[in-house]
Design a protein around this motif. Structure first.
Motif, PDB file in Angstrom:
ATOM      1  N   THR A  46       0.435  -2.623  90.438  1.00 31.24           N
ATOM      2  CA  THR A  46      -0.795  -2.965  90.091  1.00 31.24           C
ATOM      3  C   THR A  46      -1.561  -2.409  91.115  1.00 31.24           C
ATOM      4  O   THR A  46      -2.100  -1.939  92.115  1.00 31.24           O
ATOM      5  N   LEU A  47      -2.931  -2.428  90.919  1.00 31.21           N
ATOM      6  CA  LEU A  47      -4.320  -2.170  91.507  1.00 31.21           C
ATOM      7  C   LEU A  47      -4.137  -2.029  92.552  1.00 31.21           C
ATOM      8  O   LEU A  47      -4.869  -0.439  93.464  1.00 31.21           O
ATOM      9  N   GLY A  48      -3.733  -2.729  93.740  1.00 28.23           N
ATOM     10  CA  GLY A  48      -4.172  -3.048  94.733  1.00 28.23           C
ATOM     11  C   GLY A  48      -5.935  -2.780  95.071  1.00 28.23           C
ATOM     12  O   GLY A  48      -6.152  -3.200  94.444  1.00 28.23           O
ATOM     13  N   GLY A  49      -6.154  -3.292  96.705  1.00 27.34           N
ATOM     14  CA  GLY A  49      -7.577  -3.577  96.956  1.00 27.34           C
ATOM     15  C   GLY A  49      -8.418  -1.745  96.722  1.00 27.34           C
ATOM     16  O   GLY A  49      -8.337  -1.318  96.855  1.00 27.34           O
ATOM     17  N   TYR A  50      -9.988  -2.266  96.604  1.00 31.10           N
ATOM     18  CA  TYR A  50     -10.429  -0.994  96.446  1.00 31.10           C
ATOM     19  C   TYR A  50     -12.046  -1.442  96.625  1.00 31.10           C
ATOM     20  O   TYR A  50     -12.564  -2.586  96.441  1.00 31.10           O
ATOM     21  N   ILE A  51     -12.824  -0.467  97.470  1.00 31.46           N
ATOM     22  CA  ILE A  51     -14.387  -0.788  98.054  1.00 31.46           C
ATOM     23  C   ILE A  51     -15.191  -1.262  97.777  1.00 31.46           C
ATOM     24  O   ILE A  51     -15.870  -1.736  97.546  1.00 31.46           O
ATOM     25  N   GLY A  52     -14.994  -0.241  96.421  1.00 25.17           N
ATOM     26  CA  GLY A  52     -16.369  -0.742  95.415  1.00 25.17           C
ATOM     27  C   GLY A  52     -15.508  -1.720  94.486  1.00 25.17           C
ATOM     28  O   GLY A  52     -16.306  -2.047  92.998  1.00 25.17           O
ATOM     29  N   GLY A  53     -14.767  -2.766  94.788  1.00 28.51           N
ATOM     30  CA  GLY A  53     -13.892  -3.414  93.891  1.00 28.51           C
ATOM     31  C   GLY A  53     -13.602  -3.180  92.652  1.00 28.51           C
ATOM     32  O   GLY A  53     -13.296  -2.118  92.226  1.00 28.51           O
ATOM     33  N   LEU A  54     -12.492  -3.844  91.604  1.00 28.62           N
ATOM     34  CA  LEU A  54     -10.982  -4.280  91.688  1.00 28.62           C
ATOM     35  C   LEU A  54     -11.899  -3.591  89.380  1.00 28.62           C
ATOM     36  O   LEU A  54     -11.436  -2.346  89.302  1.00 28.62           O
ATOM     37  N   ALA A  55     -12.717  -3.659  89.402  1.00 36.46           N
ATOM     38  CA  ALA A  55     -13.975  -3.565  87.431  1.00 36.46           C
ATOM     39  C   ALA A  55     -14.271  -1.953  87.890  1.00 36.46           C
ATOM     40  O   ALA A  55     -13.709  -1.123  87.206  1.00 36.46           O
ATOM     41  N   ALA A  56     -14.144  -1.974  89.186  1.00 37.81           N
ATOM     42  CA  ALA A  56     -14.601  -0.054  89.190  1.00 37.81           C
ATOM     43  C   ALA A  56     -13.921   0.922  89.372  1.00 37.81           C
ATOM     44  O   ALA A  56     -13.775   2.105  89.289  1.00 37.81           O
ATOM     45  N   LYS A  57     -12.886   0.306  90.404  1.00 39.03           N
ATOM     46  CA  LYS A  57     -10.977   0.995  90.703  1.00 39.03           C
ATOM     47  C   LYS A  57     -10.291   0.705  88.934  1.00 39.03           C
ATOM     48  O   LYS A  57     -10.345   2.372  88.376  1.00 39.03           O
ATOM     49  N   THR A  58     -10.690   0.569  87.941  1.00 42.77           N
ATOM     50  CA  THR A  58     -10.290   0.109  86.519  1.00 42.77           C
ATOM     51  C   THR A  58     -11.277   1.212  85.417  1.00 42.77           C
ATOM     52  O   THR A  58     -10.519   2.440  85.498  1.00 42.77           O
ATOM     53  N   THR A  59     -12.296   1.249  85.568  1.00 41.58           N
ATOM     54  CA  THR A  59     -13.182   2.167  85.117  1.00 41.58           C
ATOM     55  C   THR A  59     -13.403   3.895  85.900  1.00 41.58           C
ATOM     56  O   THR A  59     -12.787   4.418  85.087  1.00 41.58           O
ATOM     57  N   LEU A  60     -12.469   4.121  86.768  1.00 44.42           N
ATOM     58  CA  LEU A  60     -12.356   5.428  87.276  1.00 44.42           C
ATOM     59  C   LEU A  60     -11.451   5.750  87.165  1.00 44.42           C
ATOM     60  O   LEU A  60     -10.836   7.203  86.511  1.00 44.42           O
ATOM     61  N   LEU A  61      -9.768   5.061  86.715  1.00 44.62           N
ATOM     62  CA  LEU A  61      -8.416   5.454  86.394  1.00 44.62           C
ATOM     63  C   LEU A  61      -8.547   5.888  84.899  1.00 44.62           C
ATOM     64  O   LEU A  61      -8.329   6.468  84.806  1.00 44.62           O
ATOM     65  N   GLU A  62      -9.338   4.589  84.096  1.00 42.60           N
ATOM     66  CA  GLU A  62      -9.538   4.599  83.080  1.00 42.60           C
ATOM     67  C   GLU A  62     -10.970   5.951  82.703  1.00 42.60           C
ATOM     68  O   GLU A  62      -9.489   6.783  81.122  1.00 42.60           O
ATOM     69  N   LEU A  63     -11.156   6.140  82.946  1.00 43.46           N
ATOM     70  CA  LEU A  63     -11.882   7.781  82.458  1.00 43.46           C
ATOM     71  C   LEU A  63     -11.106   8.674  83.021  1.00 43.46           C
ATOM     72  O   LEU A  63     -11.071   9.779  82.050  1.00 43.46           O
ATOM     73  N   GLU A  64     -10.136   8.566  84.139  1.00 36.87           N
ATOM     74  CA  GLU A  64      -9.400   9.872  83.782  1.00 36.87           C
ATOM     75  C   GLU A  64      -8.133  10.234  83.275  1.00 36.87           C
ATOM     76  O   GLU A  64      -7.610  11.315  82.895  1.00 36.87           O
ATOM     77  N   ALA A  65      -7.586   8.863  82.940  1.00 36.13           N
ATOM     78  CA  ALA A  65      -6.599   8.650  82.099  1.00 36.13           C
ATOM     79  C   ALA A  65      -7.329   8.973  80.385  1.00 36.13           C
ATOM     80  O   ALA A  65      -6.333   9.347  79.730  1.00 36.13           O
ATOM     81  N   ALA A  66      -8.367   9.136  80.088  1.00 35.19           N
ATOM     82  CA  ALA A  66      -8.697   9.363  78.655  1.00 35.19           C
ATOM     83  C   ALA A  66      -8.401  10.761  78.653  1.00 35.19           C
ATOM     84  O   ALA A  66      -8.784  11.353  79.184  1.00 35.19           O
ATOM     85  N   PRO A  68     -10.387  10.364  96.979  1.00 32.59           N
ATOM     86  CA  PRO A  68     -10.346   9.348  95.700  1.00 32.59           C
ATOM     87  C   PRO A  68      -8.858   8.852  96.107  1.00 32.59           C
ATOM     88  O   PRO A  68      -7.678   8.415  95.197  1.00 32.59           O
ATOM     89  N   CYS A  69      -9.127   7.721  96.264  1.00 30.61           N
ATOM     90  CA  CYS A  69      -8.536   6.836  96.900  1.00 30.61           C
ATOM     91  C   CYS A  69      -8.045   5.843  95.531  1.00 30.61           C
ATOM     92  O   CYS A  69      -7.643   4.671  95.804  1.00 30.61           O
ATOM     93  N   HIS A  70      -9.330   5.695  94.402  1.00 27.39           N
ATOM     94  CA  HIS A  70      -8.997   4.623  93.724  1.00 27.39           C
ATOM     95  C   HIS A  70      -7.484   5.511  92.964  1.00 27.39           C
ATOM     96  O   HIS A  70      -6.868   4.685  92.569  1.00 27.39           O
ATOM     97  N   ARG A  71      -6.867   6.527  93.435  1.00 24.52           N
ATOM     98  CA  ARG A  71      -5.958   7.200  92.918  1.00 24.52           C
ATOM     99  C   ARG A  71      -4.329   6.531  93.462  1.00 24.52           C
ATOM    100  O   ARG A  71      -3.504   6.890  93.128  1.00 24.52           O
ATOM    101  N   VAL A  72      -4.663   5.555  94.449  1.00 22.90           N
ATOM    102  CA  VAL A  72      -3.841   5.054  94.921  1.00 22.90           C
ATOM    103  C   VAL A  72      -3.740   3.867  94.572  1.00 22.90           C
ATOM    104  O   VAL A  72      -4.348   3.008  94.520  1.00 22.90           O
ATOM    105  N   LEU A  73      -1.507   3.137  94.556  1.00 21.30           N
ATOM    106  CA  LEU A  73      -1.757   2.464  94.046  1.00 21.30           C
ATOM    107  C   LEU A  73      -0.728   0.962  94.560  1.00 21.30           C
ATOM    108  O   LEU A  73      -0.293   2.030  95.265  1.00 21.30           O
ATOM    109  N   ARG A  74      -0.338  -0.176  94.252  1.00 18.26           N
ATOM    110  CA  ARG A  74       0.934  -1.158  95.075  1.00 18.26           C
ATOM    111  C   ARG A  74       2.275   0.446  94.370  1.00 18.26           C
ATOM    112  O   ARG A  74       1.927   0.675  93.174  1.00 18.26           O
ATOM    113  N   THR A  75       2.953  -0.387  95.294  1.00 15.90           N
ATOM    114  CA  THR A  75       4.567   0.459  94.588  1.00 15.90           C
ATOM    115  C   THR A  75       4.664  -0.494  93.653  1.00 15.90           C
ATOM    116  O   THR A  75       5.101   0.630  92.285  1.00 15.90           O
ATOM    117  N   ASP A  76       4.230  -1.435  93.054  1.00 17.17           N
ATOM    118  CA  ASP A  76       4.913  -2.334  91.585  1.00 17.17           C
ATOM    119  C   ASP A  76       4.028  -1.684  90.374  1.00 17.17           C
ATOM    120  O   ASP A  76       3.483  -2.676  89.168  1.00 17.17           O
TER     121      ASP A  76
END
Length: 204
Positions: free
Chosen positions: A184-204, A174-182
């Motif tokens: 913000t999302l930072g980069g992601y191999i699947g794109g920021l939309a995919a990273k947002t989807t995964l984080l929202e899925l787990e937060a729900a 789960p590299c999608h669970r790693v964010l910048r210190t501030d």
């Protein structure tokens, strides 16, 4: 004249509709024979998911690759052929367990994966980081700096970012669970939309 008839016959055969069921049966037979003869080093398949179509690939050691569509699945397979083995074949049954666990994850019935992993596409510090990423629990996040501290090298923040960016097993590792210190999302191999989807899925 006979040559013309023969050419016409060949063209007619080539233009005939392909029996998809027959092709599927032939492929299954090829898959079984390759496994029986121990000729299958990399099995792969694709599955649909809320973050797009994912390519899954496994060696006898375990799952070696999860790839997003934006990575170009054909290029990913070519890389696996070059780096792992040319004995590669679409063999969905070999990845049934992976596909099932991913489906359970995306339907919120699974919070961690119980899969054998082959981390041989990564080496050194990158592999070390990727080994520790599953320690970040479901629904939690850590900063790149916190992950650097987790692996015992607090100054290696940029190297942690590189390890996350080159993670060959996104979602499962789960590299999608790693964010910048501030935060913000930072980069992601699947794109920021995919990273947002995964984080929202787990937060729900």
């Amino acid at each position: 004249m006979n040559d013309t008839r023969n050419d016409s016959h060949i063209i007619d055969n080539l233009q005939a509709p392909v029996d998809a069921e027959l092709l599927d049966r032939l492929h299954q037979r090829l898959e079984q024979q390759a496994e029986h003869a121990d000729l299958l080093d990399v099995a792969y398949t694709t599955v649909d998911s809320p973050v797009g179509q994912l390519l899954l690939a496994a060696t006898p050691r375990g799952l070696i690759r999860v790839a997003y569509a934006n990575e170009d699945h054909e290029k990913v397979l070519a890389t696996l052929t070059h780096k792992v083995s040319p004995r590669i074949l679409r063999a969905p049954r070999r990845l049934d367990t992976v596909a099932r666990e991913l489906d359970e994850y995306f339907s919120k019935r699974r919070q961690s994966f119980d899969l054998d992993l082959d981390l041989s596409l990564s080496h050194g510090f990158r592999q070390l980081v990727q080994q520790h990423l599953p320690e970040i629990g479901y629904g939690q996040t850590r900063s790149y700096r916190e992950v650097a501290e987790l692996v015992g090298n607090p100054k290696a923040v940029r190297a942690v970012g590189t390890a996350c960016a080159t993670n060959p097993l996104p979602v499962v590792v789960p590299c999608h669970r790693v964010l910048r210190t501030d935060g913000t999302l930072g980069g992601y191999i699947g794109g920021l939309a995919a990273k947002t989807t995964l984080l929202e899925l787990e937060a729900a």
